[in-house]
Design a protein around this motif. Structure first.
Motif, mmCIF file in Angstrom:
data_model
loop_
_atom_site.group_PDB
_atom_site.id
_atom_site.type_symbol
_atom_site.label_atom_id
_atom_site.label_comp_id
_atom_site.label_asym_id
_atom_site.label_seq_id
_atom_site.Cartn_x
_atom_site.Cartn_y
_atom_site.Cartn_z
ATOM 1 N N TYR A 20 33.276 78.095 126.606
ATOM 2 C CA TYR A 20 32.342 78.825 125.743
ATOM 3 C C TYR A 20 32.115 78.064 124.432
ATOM 4 C CZ TYR A 20 32.481 83.160 128.574
ATOM 5 O OH TYR A 20 32.347 84.094 129.569
ATOM 6 N N GLY A 21 33.187 77.514 123.860
ATOM 7 C CA GLY A 21 33.049 76.781 122.607
ATOM 8 C C GLY A 21 32.181 75.552 122.760
ATOM 9 N N THR A 22 32.338 74.825 123.878
ATOM 10 C CA THR A 22 31.502 73.652 124.145
ATOM 11 C C THR A 22 30.027 74.028 124.179
ATOM 12 O OG1 THR A 22 33.266 72.555 125.385
ATOM 13 C CG2 THR A 22 31.015 71.834 125.817
ATOM 14 N N LEU A 23 29.714 75.134 124.836
ATOM 15 C CA LEU A 23 28.317 75.556 124.973
ATOM 16 C C LEU A 23 27.769 76.150 123.675
ATOM 17 C CD1 LEU A 23 28.547 77.015 128.567
ATOM 18 C CD2 LEU A 23 27.432 74.894 127.872
ATOM 19 N N ARG A 24 28.640 76.764 122.868
ATOM 20 C CA ARG A 24 28.173 77.215 121.547
ATOM 21 C C ARG A 24 27.802 76.021 120.683
ATOM 22 N NH1 ARG A 24 32.292 81.190 121.928
ATOM 23 N NH2 ARG A 24 33.711 79.871 120.738
ATOM 24 N N ALA A 25 28.603 74.948 120.769
ATOM 25 C CA ALA A 25 28.305 73.748 120.000
ATOM 26 C C ALA A 25 26.981 73.124 120.429
ATOM 27 C CB ALA A 25 29.434 72.726 120.149
ATOM 28 N N GLU A 26 26.628 73.272 121.701
ATOM 29 C CA GLU A 26 25.365 72.733 122.206
ATOM 30 C C GLU A 26 24.188 73.646 121.889
ATOM 31 O OE1 GLU A 26 25.860 72.168 126.371
ATOM 32 O OE2 GLU A 26 27.481 70.688 126.150
ATOM 33 N N GLY A 27 24.466 74.878 121.463
ATOM 34 C CA GLY A 27 23.399 75.824 121.188
ATOM 35 C C GLY A 27 23.002 76.657 122.384
ATOM 36 N N ALA A 28 23.728 76.507 123.515
ATOM 37 C CA ALA A 28 23.382 77.269 124.718
ATOM 38 C C ALA A 28 23.881 78.703 124.643
ATOM 39 C CB ALA A 28 23.952 76.581 125.955
ATOM 40 N N LEU A 29 25.012 78.916 123.950
ATOM 41 C CA LEU A 29 25.581 80.245 123.791
ATOM 42 C C LEU A 29 25.698 80.576 122.314
ATOM 43 C CD1 LEU A 29 28.529 80.176 126.386
ATOM 44 C CD2 LEU A 29 26.163 80.942 126.743
ATOM 45 N N MET A 30 25.840 81.852 122.032
ATOM 46 C CA MET A 30 26.071 82.295 120.666
ATOM 47 C C MET A 30 27.125 83.391 120.700
ATOM 48 S SD MET A 30 22.853 84.804 119.734
ATOM 49 C CE MET A 30 23.779 85.480 118.353
ATOM 50 N N GLY A 31 27.884 83.502 119.641
ATOM 51 C CA GLY A 31 28.882 84.550 119.544
ATOM 52 C C GLY A 31 28.500 85.556 118.483
ATOM 53 N N ALA A 32 28.619 86.825 118.779
ATOM 54 C CA ALA A 32 28.368 87.897 117.812
ATOM 55 C C ALA A 32 29.688 88.554 117.480
ATOM 56 C CB ALA A 32 27.383 88.921 118.375
ATOM 57 N N GLN A 33 30.031 88.595 116.183
ATOM 58 C CA GLN A 33 31.323 89.120 115.751
ATOM 59 C C GLN A 33 31.550 90.526 116.309
ATOM 60 O OE1 GLN A 33 33.442 87.326 114.046
ATOM 61 N NE2 GLN A 33 35.031 88.849 113.711
ATOM 62 N N GLY A 34 32.608 90.674 117.114
ATOM 63 C CA GLY A 34 32.967 91.974 117.657
ATOM 64 C C GLY A 34 32.138 92.426 118.842
ATOM 65 N N SER A 35 31.136 91.605 119.229
ATOM 66 C CA SER A 35 30.258 92.034 120.322
ATOM 67 C C SER A 35 30.387 91.195 121.579
ATOM 68 C CB SER A 35 28.787 92.011 119.856
ATOM 69 O OG SER A 35 28.604 92.889 118.769
ATOM 70 N N GLY A 36 30.822 89.947 121.451
ATOM 71 C CA GLY A 36 30.975 89.103 122.623
ATOM 72 C C GLY A 36 30.181 87.828 122.536
ATOM 73 N N THR A 37 29.988 87.201 123.714
ATOM 74 C CA THR A 37 29.288 85.921 123.824
ATOM 75 C C THR A 37 28.019 86.118 124.638
ATOM 76 O OG1 THR A 37 31.388 84.722 123.713
ATOM 77 C CG2 THR A 37 29.502 83.537 124.605
ATOM 78 N N PHE A 38 26.905 85.567 124.145
ATOM 79 C CA PHE A 38 25.598 85.775 124.752
ATOM 80 C C PHE A 38 24.895 84.440 124.981
ATOM 81 C CE2 PHE A 38 26.701 89.482 122.347
ATOM 82 C CZ PHE A 38 26.237 90.566 123.077
ATOM 83 N N VAL A 39 23.970 84.432 125.949
ATOM 84 C CA VAL A 39 23.090 83.282 126.115
ATOM 85 C C VAL A 39 22.136 83.256 124.925
ATOM 86 C CG1 VAL A 39 21.321 82.203 127.550
ATOM 87 C CG2 VAL A 39 23.246 83.396 128.623
ATOM 88 N N ALA A 40 22.092 82.118 124.264
ATOM 89 C CA ALA A 40 21.329 82.021 123.017
ATOM 90 C C ALA A 40 19.831 81.929 123.275
ATOM 91 C CB ALA A 40 21.794 80.812 122.210
ATOM 92 N N ARG A 41 19.090 82.465 122.348
ATOM 93 C CA ARG A 41 17.654 82.222 122.272
ATOM 94 C C ARG A 41 17.442 81.079 121.292
ATOM 95 N NH1 ARG A 41 16.997 88.400 120.734
ATOM 96 N NH2 ARG A 41 18.675 87.599 119.418
#
Length: 460
Positions: free
Chosen positions: A60-81
């Motif tokens: 998940y961290g690798t994909l967040r760094a690429e901009g593919a995923l995003m994390g919302a505090q307390g809500s989880g991990t989502f596919v980024a727009r």
């Protein structure tokens, strides 16, 4: 919205986190995971796949760094727009947006450099011609001042013609990649654990990158030789005087071995000295092989990162490549930045600030050593980094999460590893001078308390 998507890793080869990240990428590209889709929680997906939570967290961290995923505090991990993209390193402030103390980045302590910089900027305002582009001749005095600012650092024969100012040390690394590499898919090697800026610069240069294992003396020459024998290696990137993240120093004998191999296979070397604050004990790589070593430095870790003033010192015979790369990319350093930097260097203001920063770093390191007494860690007296090996009962990823839950941000080893590389069970703690001694002491106390009280059960 949620999703019932679940990856299949039964036929995956290589590191499981990399296979999981690749599976998520494919699902996004194929439309199985749409923008806004919520991914399974880390522990839930780890249980489903029979892997550790750290494996899922790293993917998940690798994909967040690429901009593919995003994390919302307390809500989880989502596919980024597209509009959700956040930089891979958002922690360049003393506190995060959530108020956590940042011990991920070693920000320079405030030692009064604002007064010195303000005076330099007033002096820099006296520029006669504001209606033209910067040019190479504008940087001649700054290049001489940069060379004069490094007493006791043996980098071999260097003249102003070898120096190219840049917009910070990372920009200098990118310039070296662009000037040094040739062909559509050049190969770059770096240390198995390394400053992530090397990886990002290689990606911009469309270069393949692989890692070299280390021991207590530095990179292993046999591994370097083996990589070079495969063919195509053009550049080795390292920080020989102070390795980031471990703080280790490449020994003199090991440097000599690496240079011999580089000459045998005609490989260039990029040596980043951003954490060096005093004289080196022996010649750096450029002092040993001035015909093939690109030396990179900046004022960010020693004076102020706001200046965005870095530089490269090109190998003999390659300065034309460096100058043309800089001119083609950004014409040259903005005159206000160059003039401010020149004033700081020529008047001795930069040196005065550097001395005070070194003293502040020594105090922070001494406090950290007291806080972690009895623990397994590496440190250097004037380098604001602690490389902490996890004790029995802790995984680096779990320790990072536990520290974050108590308001302190640290970096686990896997954030310094290449995608196919190994990561030891350790974390890097950056002694952030911007948060003040009280907050630093409290944060170190939190980390020590966590070390002394590991989870009662160990995940497998």
């Amino acid at each position: 919205m949620g999703t019932i998507w679940s990856p299949d890793l039964s036929s995956a080869r290589g590191p499981k986190y990399a296979a999981l990240a690749a599976s998520i990428r494919r699902a996004i590209q194929d439309g199985q995971l749409r923008a806004g889709s919520k991914l399974p929680p880390v522990r839930s997906l780890a249980t489903t796949l029979s892997v550790t939570p750290g494996t899922v967290a790293r993917a998940y961290g690798t994909l967040r760094a690429e901009g593919a995923l995003m994390g919302a505090q307390g809500s989880g991990t989502f596919v980024a727009r597209p509009e959700d993209f956040e930089p891979s390193e958002p922690y360049l402030t003393a506190l995060s947006e959530e108020g956590e103390v940042n011990l991920r980045t070693a920000l320079v302590p405030d030692v009064g450099q604002g007064i010195e910089i303000a005076a330099a900027m007033r002096a820099a305002a006296d520029v006669e011609d504001w209606a033209r582009h910067p040019n190479r001749s504008d940087d001649a005095a700054l290049a001489r001042a940069i060379l004069d600012w490094q007493p006791g650092i043996e980098i071999g024969p260097a003249e102003p013609r070898h120096v190219v100012p840049a917009l910070g040390g990372q920009h200098a690394v990118v310039l070296v990649m662009q000037a040094a590499l040739r062909g559509p898919r050049p190969r770059v090697v770096t240390d198995e654990l390394a400053y992530s800026g090397f990886r990002h610069a290689a990606a911009l240069a469309r270069a393949e990158i692989s890692g070299l294992p280390w021991d207590d003396h530095g990179p292993k020459p046999a591994a370097f030789d083996a990589a070079c024998r495969l063919g195509g290696v053009q550049l080795y990137c390292t920080s020989s005087e102070c390795h980031n993240p471990t703080t280790l120093r490449t020994t003199d004998d090991r440097r000599a071995e690496m240079v011999e191999i580089a000459r045998r296979y005609d490989v260039q070397i990029l040596d980043d000295d951003c954490f060096i604050s005093g004289g080196s004990l022996a010649p750096l790589y450029r002092g040993l092989a001035p015909e093939r070593v690109w030396h990179v430095g900046s004022l960010s870790k020693r004076v102020s990162p706001l200046l965005r003033l870095g530089f490269l010192i090109a190998p003999e015979g390659r300065q034309r490549d460096a100058v043309l790369t800089a001119q083609h990319q950004f014409f040259g350093l903005p005159r206000p930045v160059a003039a401010t930097g020149l004033h700081l260097l020529e008047t001795g203001a930069a040196q005065r600030v550097k001395v005070r920063v070194r003293a502040a770093n020594r105090r922070m390191v001494a406090e950290a050593r007291r806080a972690f007494e009895g623990c397994d860690f590496l440190s250097r007296e004037e380098v604001p980094l602690i490389w902490l090996t996890m004790p029995r009962g802790w995984r680096a990823s779990s320790f990072e999460a536990a520290a974050k839950a108590r308001g302190v941000l640290v970096k686990p080893a896997d954030l310094f590893a290449l995608p196919d590389g190994r990561a030891p069970n350790a974390v890097r703690i950056a002694l952030n001078g911007a948060i003040g001694p009280d907050a630093l002491g409290e944060s170190l106390g939190v980390l020590r308390d966590l070390l002394d009280h590991p989870p009662t059960s160990i995940e497998v």
